[in-house]
Design a protein around this motif. Structure first.
Motif, PDB file in Angstrom:
ATOM      1  N   GLY A   1      25.088  38.666   5.407  1.00  0.00           N
ATOM      2  CA  GLY A   1      24.910  40.021   5.930  1.00  0.00           C
ATOM      3  C   GLY A   1      26.107  40.524   6.712  1.00  0.00           C
ATOM      4  N   THR A   2      26.591  39.710   7.678  1.00  0.00           N
ATOM      5  CA  THR A   2      27.700  40.143   8.516  1.00  0.00           C
ATOM      6  C   THR A   2      29.054  39.916   7.855  1.00  0.00           C
ATOM      7  N   GLY A   3      29.270  38.697   7.358  1.00  0.00           N
ATOM      8  CA  GLY A   3      30.569  38.372   6.776  1.00  0.00           C
ATOM      9  C   GLY A   3      30.846  39.065   5.462  1.00  0.00           C
ATOM     10  N   ALA A   4      30.036  38.762   4.437  1.00  0.00           N
ATOM     11  CA  ALA A   4      30.303  39.277   3.092  1.00  0.00           C
ATOM     12  C   ALA A   4      30.003  40.768   2.965  1.00  0.00           C
ATOM     13  N   ALA A   5      28.873  41.224   3.526  1.00  0.00           N
ATOM     14  CA  ALA A   5      28.459  42.613   3.321  1.00  0.00           C
ATOM     15  C   ALA A   5      29.122  43.590   4.288  1.00  0.00           C
ATOM     16  N   ILE A   6      29.147  43.263   5.579  1.00  0.00           N
ATOM     17  CA  ILE A   6      29.667  44.195   6.576  1.00  0.00           C
ATOM     18  C   ILE A   6      31.182  44.072   6.731  1.00  0.00           C
ATOM     19  N   LEU A   7      31.680  42.838   6.973  1.00  0.00           N
ATOM     20  CA  LEU A   7      33.113  42.633   7.166  1.00  0.00           C
ATOM     21  C   LEU A   7      33.881  42.506   5.857  1.00  0.00           C
ATOM     22  N   LYS A   8      33.162  42.371   4.750  1.00  0.00           N
ATOM     23  CA  LYS A   8      33.787  42.199   3.438  1.00  0.00           C
ATOM     24  C   LYS A   8      34.679  40.961   3.403  1.00  0.00           C
ATOM     25  N   ASN A   9      34.305  39.937   4.136  1.00  0.00           N
ATOM     26  CA  ASN A   9      35.098  38.719   4.200  1.00  0.00           C
ATOM     27  C   ASN A   9      34.168  37.554   4.502  1.00  0.00           C
ATOM     28  N   GLU A  10      33.836  36.764   3.496  1.00  0.00           N
ATOM     29  CA  GLU A  10      32.889  35.668   3.686  1.00  0.00           C
ATOM     30  C   GLU A  10      33.473  34.568   4.568  1.00  0.00           C
ATOM     31  N   LYS A  11      34.821  34.416   4.551  1.00  0.00           N
ATOM     32  CA  LYS A  11      35.453  33.435   5.424  1.00  0.00           C
ATOM     33  C   LYS A  11      35.193  33.784   6.890  1.00  0.00           C
TER      34      LYS A  11
ATOM     35  N   VAL B   1      34.677  29.489  21.500  1.00  0.00           N
ATOM     36  CA  VAL B   1      34.686  28.630  20.315  1.00  0.00           C
ATOM     37  C   VAL B   1      35.319  29.361  19.138  1.00  0.00           C
ATOM     38  N   CYS B   2      34.994  30.645  18.980  1.00  0.00           N
ATOM     39  CA  CYS B   2      35.562  31.444  17.904  1.00  0.00           C
ATOM     40  C   CYS B   2      37.075  31.605  18.082  1.00  0.00           C
TER      41      CYS B   2
ATOM     42  N   LYS C   1      42.425  29.867  15.734  1.00  0.00           N
ATOM     43  CA  LYS C   1      43.748  29.248  15.781  1.00  0.00           C
ATOM     44  C   LYS C   1      43.888  28.183  14.691  1.00  0.00           C
ATOM     45  N   ILE C   2      42.767  27.565  14.337  1.00  0.00           N
ATOM     46  CA  ILE C   2      42.783  26.521  13.312  1.00  0.00           C
ATOM     47  C   ILE C   2      42.610  27.121  11.919  1.00  0.00           C
ATOM     48  N   PHE C   3      41.697  28.108  11.807  1.00  0.00           N
ATOM     49  CA  PHE C   3      41.425  28.768  10.527  1.00  0.00           C
ATOM     50  C   PHE C   3      41.608  30.276  10.680  1.00  0.00           C
ATOM     51  N   PRO C   4      42.836  30.756  10.666  1.00  0.00           N
ATOM     52  CA  PRO C   4      43.074  32.197  10.873  1.00  0.00           C
ATOM     53  C   PRO C   4      42.463  33.053   9.775  1.00  0.00           C
ATOM     54  N   VAL C   5      41.961  34.215  10.177  1.00  0.00           N
ATOM     55  CA  VAL C   5      41.376  35.178   9.245  1.00  0.00           C
ATOM     56  C   VAL C   5      42.254  36.422   9.233  1.00  0.00           C
ATOM     57  N   GLU C   6      42.449  37.006   8.047  1.00  0.00           N
ATOM     58  CA  GLU C   6      43.314  38.166   7.918  1.00  0.00           C
ATOM     59  C   GLU C   6      42.860  39.295   8.838  1.00  0.00           C
ATOM     60  N   THR C   7      43.810  39.893   9.544  1.00  0.00           N
ATOM     61  CA  THR C   7      43.494  40.988  10.459  1.00  0.00           C
ATOM     62  C   THR C   7      43.082  42.242   9.713  1.00  0.00           C
TER      63      THR C   7
ATOM     64  N   GLY D   1      32.584  35.387   7.929  1.00  0.00           N
ATOM     65  CA  GLY D   1      31.185  35.066   8.147  1.00  0.00           C
ATOM     66  C   GLY D   1      30.966  33.592   8.416  1.00  0.00           C
ATOM     67  N   LEU D   2      31.661  32.743   7.652  1.00  0.00           N
ATOM     68  CA  LEU D   2      31.555  31.299   7.868  1.00  0.00           C
ATOM     69  C   LEU D   2      32.056  30.915   9.255  1.00  0.00           C
ATOM     70  N   LEU D   3      33.158  31.538   9.690  1.00  0.00           N
ATOM     71  CA  LEU D   3      33.712  31.235  11.005  1.00  0.00           C
ATOM     72  C   LEU D   3      32.765  31.698  12.117  1.00  0.00           C
ATOM     73  N   LEU D   4      32.150  32.862  11.931  1.00  0.00           N
ATOM     74  CA  LEU D   4      31.181  33.358  12.910  1.00  0.00           C
ATOM     75  C   LEU D   4      29.962  32.449  12.986  1.00  0.00           C
TER      76      LEU D   4
END
Length: 347
Positions: free
Chosen positions: A141-151, A293-294, A299-305, A153-156
């Motif tokens: 819901g949040t990652g793939a649908a709202i943010l358009k980025n499943e990565k 934590v996020c 810092k370990i798994f950066p997500v595109e800005t 969502g996984l990090l969240l």
């Protein structure tokens, strides 16, 4: 003394009456805005909450109410008893609460408490950390649908879940280690468990949807500031205003869960005997830990800005099935089959 008590009760009732009257006046005076907000909330509920929460909630309730819960309890007993210092019966509520999405954890905790599988103190402990957005809502819901980025969502999901685990672990030090075997035995048939699970799950999801629609209606009338909208109602608030929040801020908001979710849990909190202030403080603690934590995970798994660009592109929030949900459903079906086979061997 009785006079003072009656006066305070009357004063409280008068304030409640005044507030409710004002709410009715707002809905009538701004019926157009209220209708548009309610429709938006209804779409959020239908497209996100119902398909992501209802199937899993039915399945989780079914596992707990049937003999299949024994397998889950035995599997996670070392973590439940030795690390979290919780009775074995709480294992199902913790695991399913973390992955199922709010208010799954609270609902399962209430069910265990009412069935005398856990005591009041244990139920309070669970409500301090077992309120999580879950895999479906956060990843899909949040990652793939709202943010358009499943990565993202996984990090969240990892951030909010890790925060809950940290709270569960460090808050367990004041309690003694569980030594006794705390086994769960189902006293109902598989068919009865399925009917009871479906009935309870449908009522719970309808309650969630009703609160979302109500809060969305008032949110549209009052024109709540963008940065406060997710604090009041997390689903619509993030969907409409996701661009102004960083990932750590989004993780904190997801952990706080929104006042709308808090309202849904008031009856459970009261029934268990927990003060709302206690619950509220732990929501704040959960949010703060999730934020840091996020930050660390980024810092370990950066997500595109680019995910947080200020473009005016409209966001639709349909529900889509992902691998996580598919695996959960397959595991659940396998456990149900094992439960049926176990009953056959007993007959």
């Amino acid at each position: 003394m009785n006079y003072i008590g009656d006066f305070m009760k009357l004063k409280k009732e008068s304030i409640q009456m005044l507030l409710l009257t004002c709410c009715c006046i707002l809905l009538i005076a701004f019926s157009g805005k209220a209708k548009n907000g309610a429709v938006h909330g209804f779409e959020m509920a239908v497209n996100v909450i119902v398909p992501s929460l209802l199937p899993l909630l039915i399945l989780f309730n079914l596992i707990i109410k049937s003999d299949a819960g024994n397998a889950v309890q035995k599997l996670f007993a070392p973590v439940t008893e030795k690390i979290f210092r919780l009775p074995r019966a709480a294992g199902c509520a913790v695991i399913f609460g973390l992955i199922g999405g709010y208010p799954t954890g609270a609902l399962l905790t209430e069910s265990l408490f009412l069935n005398d599988d856990i005591d009041r103190e244990t139920a309070k402990r669970l409500l301090r950390f077992n309120i999580n957005g879950g895999a479906a809502f956060i990843i899909t819901g949040t990652g793939a649908a709202i943010l358009k980025n499943e990565k993202a969502g996984l990090l969240l999901f990892a951030s909010t879940t890790a925060s809950a685990v940290i709270i569960a672990f460090f808050s367990s030090f004041k309690y003694k280690k569980i030594k006794s075997e705390y086994s769960y035995c189902s006293s109902v048939s598989f068919g009865d468990a399925l009917n009871k699970s479906t009935d309870a799950s449908v009522k719970a999801v309808l309650t969630v949807c009703a609160y979302i629609i109500l809060f969305s209606a008032f949110n549209n009338i009052l024109s709540v500031p963008e940065y406060l909208s997710p604090v009041l109602e997390i689903t619509g608030g993030l969907s409409d205003n996701w661009r102004i929040f960083s990932l750590p801020q989004t993780a904190a908001l997801l952990s706080f869960s929104g006042i709308c979710i808090h309202f849904q849990l008031f009856s459970i909190i009261k029934r268990i005997g927990m003060h709302y202030l206690d619950f509220f403080i732990w929501r704040i603690i959960h949010a703060v830990i999730s934020y840091f934590v996020c930050l660390l995970l980024l810092k370990i798994f950066p997500v595109e800005t680019a995910v947080f660009s200020n473009s005016a592109e409209s966001i639709a929030v349909p529900f889509s099935v992902n691998i996580t949900l598919s695996v959960l459903m397959i595991i659940g079906c396998a456990v149900i089959v094992l439960d049926i086979e176990s009953r056959k061997r007993k007959c």
